[in-house]
Design an enzyme around this catalytic site. Structure first.
Site, PDB file in Angstrom:
ATOM      1  CE  LYS A 126      -4.372   1.171   0.165  1.00  0.00           C
ATOM      2  NZ  LYS A 126      -5.566   0.404  -0.268  1.00  0.00           N
ATOM      3  CG  ASP A 166      -7.403   3.288  -0.935  1.00  0.00           C
ATOM      4  OD1 ASP A 166      -7.858   2.144  -0.837  1.00  0.00           O
ATOM      5  OD2 ASP A 166      -7.514   4.117  -0.003  1.00  0.00           O
TER       6      ASP A 166
END
Ligand code: NDP
Ligand code: 2IT
Length: 446
Positions: A126, A166
């Site tokens: 991430k 995201d």
């Protein structure tokens, strides 16, 4: 809580100060894994959990850029390469002012087990930045993305680390970042997912997270011989996940009555049909406006500064951000008869809220399982890039649907194996963990 969980969490808290979201994510997984550790002493001997809570690598870098006034600005960029036991690092990038190391470590940690559940060979990662795209011009967003990629590009590769979107990172940002990568690497490869249709993107990737969370709710309902037909549903957020969750719930016969953003929620008891949803998509994806404008246009209620959980519903789809359902919200949902929660967002329910849902015995689908359709379809985008072909909408949607069914089945099998019927949190954590754990054991101490 067992001694094992207590002493392990004491160590995690001591080593990760000021990272509450990371500690919260780890604690949930470790609690679920206690019975697995009892049955598998080899995992304890190999210090598997101690290794799993430390990312393989963290990259932190400076991102300087010039705003439209010619004034220098600077943000912090991150990429957490958490675990590559079952495939290259894979996971999104978040651009939001609240981004810090702890937030990205929680998201990267969750991603490892989520990706494992998809049945596809993807490790977990991430990244992102504390950059806020809200209120910035396209030019400023492009400048930021170019500067961000001028460092990150050297750490990526189609077999190494493949980012995606995201919060705050959608098609526009991925375009700018992919363009910069291509120029610097002098290579056209599938190094991002969520790409545009004409330059290597997969059909259904934009829809996939919201569709997947809906398919997961459908599967949970099936276990009670029920369906989404006629169900009143609340959705939070009004971004990528919320929009396509609303679309699929409506297609499957449910009625979505709320959406929200960080300023407030709208409540439309008549339901957000296809036409109203098209208005939301234009408002949010093109005009980049506020959800209040929906209430102004359609004359419905606007709940200023409020989340939508006080609105009566059968099913809730939290699709905005972490910890957006606290214990009070969970009580309100349960008191109003809500009996399905399918998490489109990552960790949207606080531990107290989760406990209330599990105690009440409702169908609670944790994010790791329920929102895995997004990254699963990213995996399908990678497959198409590798074979240099693109599949039709129907083909990709059918594969996504099949993957969501498989994720549900894996959760149910793990729950049955450990006598934890109805606890999808434990089911998802155990099933996701097993595959990664066995791969790590097979690959030795690396
Ligand atoms: P978007 O940026 O498209 O939309 C985010 C939405 O949530 C916006 O409406 C935003 O409102 C709202 N929101 C964000 N932060 C907050 C906050 N702190 N408080 C209240 N509202 C907030 O993001 P996505 O739809 O892509 O992501 C939503 C959630 O889904 C996140 O948890 C993400 O991690 C998760 N997720 C996303 C996947 C994907 O493929 N995109 C895959 C799996 C999970 P505002 O505009 O006012 O900030
Ligand atoms: O949280 C997530 O799973 C995502 N933001 C999607 C990640 C991806 O690589 O598609």
């Amino acid at each position: 809580m067992s001694d094992f969980v207590n002493s392990f969490m004491e160590m995690v808290r001591a080593k990760n100060p000021a990272q509450p979201e990371f500690i919260q994510a780890v604690q949930e997984v470790i609690e679920s894994l206690a019975p697995v550790m009892d049955r598998h002493p080899e995992y304890k001997e190999m210090k598997l959990l101690e290794r799993m809570v430390i990312p393989e690598r963290i990259i932190i870098f400076r991102v300087p850029w010039l705003d439209d006034d010619g004034t220098p600005q600077v943000n912090t960029g991150y990429r957490i390469e958490f675990n590559s036991a079952i495939g290259p690092y894979k996971g999104g990038l978040r651009f939001h002012p609240t981004v810090d190391l702890g937030i990205l470590k929680f998201l990267g940690f969750e991603q490892v087990y989520k990706n494992s559940l998809t049945t596809l060979p993807m490790g977990g990662g991430k990244g992102g930045s504390d950059f806020d795209p809200k209120g910035k011009s396209d030019n400023e967003v492009m400048k930021f993305c170019q500067s961000f990629m001028s460092e990150l590009f050297r750490h990526l590769g189609p077999n190494t680390d493949i980012p995606a979107g995201d919060i705050g990172v959608g098609g526009r940002e991925i375009g700018y970042m992919f363009g910069t990568y291509k120029k610097l690497a002098n290579e056209f490869t599938g190094v991002f997912t969520g790409k545009g249709r004409s330059w290597g993107g997969s059909l259904i990737r934009p829809e996939a997270t919201g569709y997947g969370a809906t398919y997961f709710a459908r599967e949970m309902l099936k276990t009670r011989n029920d369906s989404l037909e006629g169900k009143i549903c609340t959705v939070s957020g009004s971004g990528n996940v919320a929009q396509f969750c609303t679309e699929k719930v409506t297609q499957l016969g449910g009625k979505v009555v709320t959406l929200s953003d960080s300023s407030g929620s709208i409540h439309d008891p008549d339901g957000i049909d296809a036409k109203k949803l098209a208005f939301v998509m234009d408002l949010k994806n093109v005009k980049r406006g506020r959800i209040k404008e929906y209430a102004d246009k359609y004359g419905c209620e606007y709940l200023e500064g409020k989340r939508p959980w006080g609105v009566k519903c059968d099913c809730a789809f939290p699709s905005a951000t972490q910890n957006e359902i606290d214990a009070n919200d969970a009580k309100a949902l349960l008191d109003n008869g809500c009996f399905v929660v399918s998490e489109g967002a990552n960790m949207p329910s606080t531990p107290d809220a989760v406990e209330l849902f599990l105690k009440a015995g409702i169908l609670f689908g944790p994010g790791k399982a329920a929102n895995a359709g997004g990254v699963a379809t990213s995996g399908l985008e990678m497959s198409q890039n590798s074979i240099r072909l693109s599949w039709t909408r129907e083909e990709v949607d059918e594969k996504l649907d099949g993957i969501m069914v498989a994720i549900h089945d894996q959760c149910v099998s793990a729950m049955n194996e450990y006598d934890l019927k109805g606890n999808y949190v434990a089911g998802a954590n155990i099933a996701g963990f097993k595959k990664v754990a066995d791969a790590m054991i097979a690959q030795g101490l690396v």
